[in-house]
Design a protein around this motif. Sequence first.
Motif, PDB file in Angstrom:
ATOM      1  N   LEU A  47       0.848  -1.186   0.000  1.00 57.34           N
ATOM      2  CA  LEU A  47       0.000   0.000   0.000  1.00 57.34           C
ATOM      3  C   LEU A  47       0.884   1.237   0.000  1.00 57.34           C
ATOM      4  O   LEU A  47       1.869   1.296   0.731  1.00 57.34           O
ATOM      5  CB  LEU A  47      -0.887   0.052   1.242  1.00 57.34           C
ATOM      6  CG  LEU A  47      -2.055  -0.901   1.325  1.00 57.34           C
ATOM      7  CD1 LEU A  47      -2.793  -0.707   2.645  1.00 57.34           C
ATOM      8  CD2 LEU A  47      -3.016  -0.699   0.167  1.00 57.34           C
ATOM      9  N   HIS A  62      -7.905  -3.754  -4.072  1.00 57.28           N
ATOM     10  CA  HIS A  62      -8.128  -3.268  -2.712  1.00 57.28           C
ATOM     11  C   HIS A  62      -8.109  -4.455  -1.757  1.00 57.28           C
ATOM     12  O   HIS A  62      -8.099  -5.606  -2.190  1.00 57.28           O
ATOM     13  CB  HIS A  62      -9.460  -2.501  -2.606  1.00 57.28           C
ATOM     14  CG  HIS A  62     -10.653  -3.365  -2.838  1.00 57.28           C
ATOM     15  ND1 HIS A  62     -11.153  -3.630  -4.088  1.00 57.28           N
ATOM     16  CD2 HIS A  62     -11.435  -4.058  -1.978  1.00 57.28           C
ATOM     17  CE1 HIS A  62     -12.194  -4.432  -3.999  1.00 57.28           C
ATOM     18  NE2 HIS A  62     -12.388  -4.715  -2.725  1.00 57.28           N
ATOM     19  N   ASN A 100      -6.592   5.026   1.163  1.00 59.25           N
ATOM     20  CA  ASN A 100      -6.644   3.741   0.463  1.00 59.25           C
ATOM     21  C   ASN A 100      -7.962   3.075   0.835  1.00 59.25           C
ATOM     22  O   ASN A 100      -8.279   2.942   2.022  1.00 59.25           O
ATOM     23  CB  ASN A 100      -5.476   2.835   0.884  1.00 59.25           C
ATOM     24  CG  ASN A 100      -4.146   3.393   0.449  1.00 59.25           C
ATOM     25  OD1 ASN A 100      -3.929   3.620  -0.736  1.00 59.25           O
ATOM     26  ND2 ASN A 100      -3.251   3.604   1.394  1.00 59.25           N
ATOM     27  N   PRO A 107      -4.353   8.235  -4.044  1.00 59.21           N
ATOM     28  CA  PRO A 107      -5.112   7.000  -4.229  1.00 59.21           C
ATOM     29  C   PRO A 107      -6.159   7.177  -5.337  1.00 59.21           C
ATOM     30  O   PRO A 107      -6.695   8.268  -5.523  1.00 59.21           O
ATOM     31  CB  PRO A 107      -5.796   6.775  -2.885  1.00 59.21           C
ATOM     32  CG  PRO A 107      -5.079   7.645  -1.928  1.00 59.21           C
ATOM     33  CD  PRO A 107      -4.507   8.776  -2.702  1.00 59.21           C
TER      34      PRO A 107
END
Length: 124
Positions: free
Chosen positions: A9, A68, A114, A61
Amino acid sequence: MLTLGVVVLGADDVPRAVGFWRQVLGYELVEGGFGGWANVLAPPAGGPGARLALQRSETPPQPRPRLHLDLHVADAAEQTAEVRRLVGLGARQVAWDGYPADPDFVVLADPEDNLFCVVDLGHG
C-alpha cells in the motif's frame, strides 16, 4: 514457482500507515524488513494471512481502485462492531456509489485514503 510475497500500500505518511494497519490487523512489524521492503507487517507468530508492506507514494489513491483489501468477518454484528472499531482507529466510511441493493460489504478508507472493505461472510 511464484508465491505471493507481500501486498503493498502506498502512503504519504508511512509511520502513520504502519501504526494504523498494525492496530487494524494485529500484525507485527518485521524487524529488518522483508523481500526488499523496509516497512512490512506480518501476522503474529507466523499465523495465517498475507504480509502487508507500506511504502512512500507521491501519487494520490485512485477513487475506484482496481485492487483493494477485503477484510472478512463472520456476521453482520461483527461487521458493525469492526467498522465502528476501524473508524475509531482513523478509518472513515466512504459514500460508495457502487453498492448493490443488499450489500455484504462496507467500504472504508484508511487515513491515507486507500479504500478497503469489511465483508460479512455470513451474508445471504
